[in-house]
Each structure stands twice: as C-alpha cells, then as structure tokens.
Scaffold this motif. Structure first.
Motif, PDB file in Angstrom:
ATOM      1  N   GLU A 150      -1.643  -1.743 -26.246  1.00 23.25           N
ATOM      2  CA  GLU A 150      -2.863  -1.785 -27.044  1.00 23.25           C
ATOM      3  C   GLU A 150      -2.547  -1.754 -28.537  1.00 23.25           C
TER       4      GLU A 150
ATOM      5  N   ALA B 103      -1.343  -5.198 -29.473  1.00 21.76           N
ATOM      6  CA  ALA B 103      -2.483  -6.117 -29.458  1.00 21.76           C
ATOM      7  C   ALA B 103      -3.398  -5.899 -30.654  1.00 21.76           C
ATOM      8  N   GLU B 104      -3.532  -4.654 -31.098  1.00 18.54           N
ATOM      9  CA  GLU B 104      -4.423  -4.350 -32.229  1.00 18.54           C
ATOM     10  C   GLU B 104      -3.992  -5.091 -33.490  1.00 18.54           C
TER      11      GLU B 104
ATOM     12  N   VAL C 236      -5.634  -8.380 -33.014  1.00 15.79           N
ATOM     13  CA  VAL C 236      -7.095  -8.348 -32.960  1.00 15.79           C
ATOM     14  C   VAL C 236      -7.701  -8.217 -34.356  1.00 15.79           C
TER      15      VAL C 236
ATOM     16  N   ARG D 239      -9.434 -10.212 -27.937  1.00 12.45           N
ATOM     17  CA  ARG D 239      -8.715  -9.068 -27.383  1.00 12.45           C
ATOM     18  C   ARG D 239      -7.960  -9.425 -26.101  1.00 12.45           C
ATOM     19  N   ARG D 240      -8.559 -10.234 -25.217  1.00  4.02           N
ATOM     20  CA  ARG D 240      -7.856 -10.570 -23.979  1.00  4.02           C
ATOM     21  C   ARG D 240      -6.583 -11.357 -24.275  1.00  4.02           C
TER      22      ARG D 240
ATOM     23  N   ARG E 200      -3.912  -9.049 -25.710  1.00  4.00           N
ATOM     24  CA  ARG E 200      -3.203  -8.214 -24.731  1.00  4.00           C
ATOM     25  C   ARG E 200      -2.126  -9.007 -24.010  1.00  4.00           C
TER      26      ARG E 200
END
Length: 602
Positions: free
Chosen positions: A147, A150-151, A154, A160-161, A164
């Motif tokens: 996460e 990924a942030e 994002v 977001r998908r 990830r």
C-alpha cells in the motif's frame, strides 16, 4: 588496480582540478572546477542553519541529466542536510538562509527555493525522487508495504487498482523475493535491507528526472546492493534520470559515480571525476577518507576465486567439543596462539518460523549450529532476509527458537536480567533503538540505572568515558538522537551496549551507517576492547571487508541455513559454495585504496 567508473549513456564532460604540488595541512578547499553546462540540478551558494548555528556554508553543486554525482564525507559533514535542503525536507529548526537551487536543464529551469507546499507536491515524487537514509522511520509501521508503494503512484494520478498491481512489480524490480507476499507484510516483518529496497522502489515509482539517494545501500548486502545500484543505473541510461548519491562508501562512489564532490564541515573541499578524486586525491581530508577505507583488494571482483569443492575448510561451527584450537589467518585476527579456548556461546539445531498468513509459514532459521570460543569473533554474512538477524535475536533470548538450544558457558540462555547483563546488542537501526525523548547522556546511562550500577556521580563519569571511547564530543551528551547524524547515533548505541561491560557483544550491522573514517575508528575500538577485556563478538554484517578485518571465523547464511563456515581468510580466498563466491563477486570492483600507500599519507 585502477579505479573504474560507470560510463553514462551520453558523454558527460569531466571536470578537472589542477594538481597541487604537494598536499597542504589545511582545511581550505581545493580549487573547485567550473560547473558543467546544461545542468539538471544547479545549486549556488547554499547555506543552511539549525536555529542560529550554520552547518552548510555556501555549497555549489551541479548534476547533469543522466549523470551520477556522489556527495561523500564523514557523518556530520553536511551531506544529508544538503540533500534535505534541496527538496524542502529540513527538520524543525533547520532552514535555508541563502542560496539558489533550480531544477531543469532547459532555458527556463524551475526554482526550488521557497516553494509553497502545493508546488512541492508537484515536484517531489514526479520530478525528484528521494531515498531517505533510515528505512526504520521512513515507512509507516501500520500500513502494509504494498500500500505504501502504491500510494506513491496514487497521489500522482494512477488508479488505485492499477497502482497496487504496479507496486508488486516494483517490489520485484528492487529484488524482493515473493513480491506478492511481501506486499501484504508490514515493515517490521521485513529485514533492514528489505525495507531499504522498498524505499528505493517508492522513490523510483514515477521515474523522476532526478533521484536523491541518501545512503541507499548502507543497509544492504553486497548482492542486493549491486542489484539496487544496477537498477539506478538502468534508470539513468533508459530515461536520462540523474542521481545525486549521498554515500560514505567510497567503493560504491568509485564504482558508480561519474563525479565526486567531497564535503567537510559544510564546505566543498574537492570535486572532480571519480577516478581522479578517489585515485589521486589532492586535499588532505580526501586522502584521509581514502586511507581509512578497509583494505579489500583481495576481494576484488576481478580476481574472485571460484568455488571449489576441493579447498579444505577448518570450521569453528560445530556442536562438538567445547574447545577449539583454530584461529583465523585473516588480517585483524585476535592472535595466533594455539591454546584451546573454552566456548562461551554455543547454538545447536536452531529453528525459527514466522507466520505469514493463515496458512503460510516462513522458516527464517533452519537447523543452524555454531560455537564461538571466549575472546573470539564469529561473523554471520549473507543477503538480507537470509536469517542473520533472527539468529542473533535467538542468541540473545529476544526470540524463542521453535527447536534447538542456545547456551552461554553451558547454561541455556533465558530472558532474564543475568543474561541481559552478560550479553548486549548493538542494533542495525540506531534511530529506532534510541528513545527520542532522552538525551545522549540519558541513553547511555539507562542500562547503568536499570542494573543499579554506581551512584549518580559515578554513572556520570562512566557516561563521559564511554562517549570518549566511541569518539563523541562531550557537548553531544546534552543533545537528543534527532539532533545527531546517522553515524553519531550508531556510536551512541555502541557506547550504551558497552556500559555494563558485557562478555558477549552481538553487533547487528554496527558500521553500516558509518563513514569510512569513523568506521575505521570504531573497528579499532572494537579490536582494542576485545583484546583488553576478552570480549566475545557475534558480528552480523553485509560488508565482507569489515568482516575480514574484525572476525576470526565466518558463517555464510542463505535462506536460513549455514552453507559454508570456516576461518575468514579460508572462506573468502577459497570459497567452496557457489553462493559464497557470488557474494564475493558482487563487491564493487574498484577499490580506491589500491593506488595509495597509507604510509605516504599525511
């Protein structure tokens, strides 16, 4: 041996410094070459102060597209402060007093001085990536690793998908095994080296124009270090990304940098091509740094011995008799007598598993056995995640083995005060192991108070003596950990571990955060303390040159198992296991000390 440097995808003019007729004993900087044209990052007259105390005094710096520039110097020289100032991340109390910083190689570069928070968000991550020095505090402990990667995508517009999914690929790119599983883990479930790789992945996620890497390989073993540096090199050649590399490892600077800038007490004292600065240093301070680099010419990857099943190995790793007559033949061994030494530390059949999910389990330590004679030094080496630090925690009683036994003088180790007084740990991550509310004096005094050693005056004198032993100035006793450099914090941790005069010192990467000159002093200190007090060391390290200097015997760990053991000189010069040969081959090939005789240095 000659110093080799990486060749960038586009030719970069090398700056040259006029050779001095003889180095002078002076703190004045040598002549700084003119700035290269077309700079991506341009710094002029940067001055930084903490409250009213100026620590960076007019630094000039240039980085061109696709170029790797290494900023080197001792801890406290201003390297990290300069890096933080460039991207507006100075801690409370720190501020830029003057200077100009611009980003962009075009006719209208972006000024970075005095940007507002919204403007910084459009620069950090997208145009400039940053790899902080301390992975233990840079990652959120309550958010899964995937996460956090990924942030970084994002916040700059990636769904977001998709972020990830890309995060798993990034973790794979930076060399993490089982990246999908690692993405579901929390930072505390990863080794120090793994956490550092996560930070590198976050910094590189958006393929920025410039990556500022503050000691990105200090917590990494040599094989992972090579992969991370190769990854940074691939990025520069593929996308023209520039790298400002903050490092105390001169071998890394020699192997990877196009130009080197030497910083001392907040001043640039020497600058030029990596081959010139590290091969023929002109300023006395640079010569000191080069001379202090551990002698690792025998571990040059250009002369790596191949693994041979016929090379004999005499091992100290055994579950047999509690004495040994074998001593290391490597430089730095503590004596060469053949008098049998009683075993202080014995580990037999250690097994430790960790639960990864509802069904999956990871066997971090798998049937590990070894014995360490009193007064000797045994080192564990291997990649991050190989089980070295977990083995150390089992030895100290901080973790309970699922199978096997650890004994100290033939008595099983327990989680009790007696064991705590006889054994001490120097953590890999000094910042997270020091209470941020305590002063340095209180940190070092804490074990003395806990074990009711001496009165207040005696403890105060003992603290002062310990700080002197680890080469910390007396006025630092009033500071808090956040006010110290990474190397200074590590020396505080060593002083605290020595407070109770332990018999066994477990050192988990104790020099990974130290520059070469401080590292040399700490290693000399450890060697002297071992000789004077008959200390026994269990030394965890990814730096094979340091291991060769400090240890008598070495055990090589891979996937939780000991794959090769024996005297340091025997294992490193004639490895019998392919994994050991791979570790040695991954060491940066150019050693800057090869050109210089320390006797000729002032």
């Amino acid at each position: 041996m000659t110093v080799t440097t990486r060749t960038p995808s586009a030719p970069v003019p090398r700056a040259s410094v006029p050779r001095a007729s003889a180095p002078q004993e002076s703190t004045q900087p040598t002549a700084v070459p003119p700035a290269p044209s077309g700079s991506l990052l341009r710094v002029r007259g940067l001055r930084v102060a903490y409250r009213d105390h100026e620590v960076v005094h007019g630094v000039d710096l240039d980085v061109r597209p696709g170029e790797v520039v290494a900023l080197v110097g001792e801890s406290g020289s201003g390297k990290s402060t300069t890096a933080h100032a460039l991207i507006g991340l100075l801690p409370d109390g720190g501020h830029v007093t003057s200077g100009e910083v611009t980003l962009g190689a075009g006719p209208r570069p972006t000024p970075l001085s005095g940007l507002l928070p919204d403007a910084w968000r459009r620069v950090r991550g997208v145009r400039v990536g940053f790899v902080p020095q301390d992975p233990g505090t840079a990652l959120d402990p309550v958010v899964r690793v995937g996460e956090q990667v990924a942030e970084a995508l994002v916040v700059h517009g990636t769904p977001r998908r998709a972020a990830r999914e890309r995060a798993v690929g990034i973790l794979r790119d930076v060399g993490l095994d089982r990246p999908a599983e690692r993405a579901r883990q929390y930072p505390h479930q990863l080794s120090g080296g793994m956490r550092q790789r996560v930070l590198v992945g976050i910094a590189m996620a958006c393929e920025p124009e410039l990556v500022i890497a503050d000691e990105p390989t200090s917590a990494l073993d040599v094989t992972v270090q090579r992969r991370v540096l190769d990854l940074l090199g691939d990025l520069t050649s593929r996308a023209g990304t520039a790298v400002l590399l903050i490092t105390h490892d001169l071998a890394v600077a020699a192997d990877r940098a196009d130009r080197v800038v030497v910083l001392k007490d907040g001043l640039v004292v020497e600058e030029g091509s990596a081959a010139r600065v590290l091969g023929s240093p002109e300023h006395p301070y640079t010569r000191e740094l080069v001379a202090a680099t551990p002698g690792r010419t025998t571990l040059d990857r250009n002369t790596v011995p191949s693994a041979s099943a016929e090379a004999p190995v005499t091992t100290a790793v055994t579950s047999g008799p509690a004495t040994t007559t074998d001593r290391a033949s490597a430089p730095g061994a503590a004596g060469s007598d053949t008098t049998p030494q009683p075993v202080l530390l014995s580990a037999r059949g250690l097994v430790k598993e960790f639960r990864l999910g509802r069904r999956d389990r990871l066997r971090a330590v798998d049937d590990v056995s070894f014995a360490v004679p009193r007064g000797s030094a045994f080192a564990l080496v291997g990649e991050s995640g190989s089980g070295k630090s977990t083995t150390a925690r089992l030895v100290l009683g901080l973790e309970r083995p699922d199978a096997g036994v650890v004994e100290l003088d033939g008595v099983p180790v327990g989680d009790d005060r007696a064991t705590r007084r006889r054994t001490q740990l120097v953590h890999q991550d000094p910042y997270s192991s020091l209470d941020p509310r305590f002063t340095v004096a209180a940190v070092v005094e804490e074990p003395l108070r806990a074990h009711r050693v001496g009165d207040r005056a005696e403890r105060r004198d003992r603290v002062a003596h310990l700080l002197e032993q680890v080469h910390l100035a007396p006025d630092l006793a009033r500071r808090r950990p956040a006010e110290l450099s990474g190397g200074q914090r590590q020396r505080v941790a060593i002083a605290r571990a020595l407070a109770l005069d332990p018999e066994l010192l477990v050192l988990d990467e104790p020099t990974s955060a130290l520059d070469v000159s401080v590292q040399a002093r700490v290693l000399d200190l450890l060697a002297r303390l071992r000789a004077e007090r008959s200390l026994t060391y269990l030394f965890i390290s990814h730096d094979l040159a340091v291991v060769r200097q400090i240890a008598d015997h070495v055990g090589v760990m891979s996937d939780g198992r000991l794959v090769e053991t024996g005297p340091v000189g025997q294992v490193f010069d004639h490895p019998t296991h392919p994994y050991t040969a791979e570790l040695i081959a991954a060491i940066p090939g150019a050693r800057p000390t090869a050109h210089l005789d320390p006797k000729d240095l002032t």
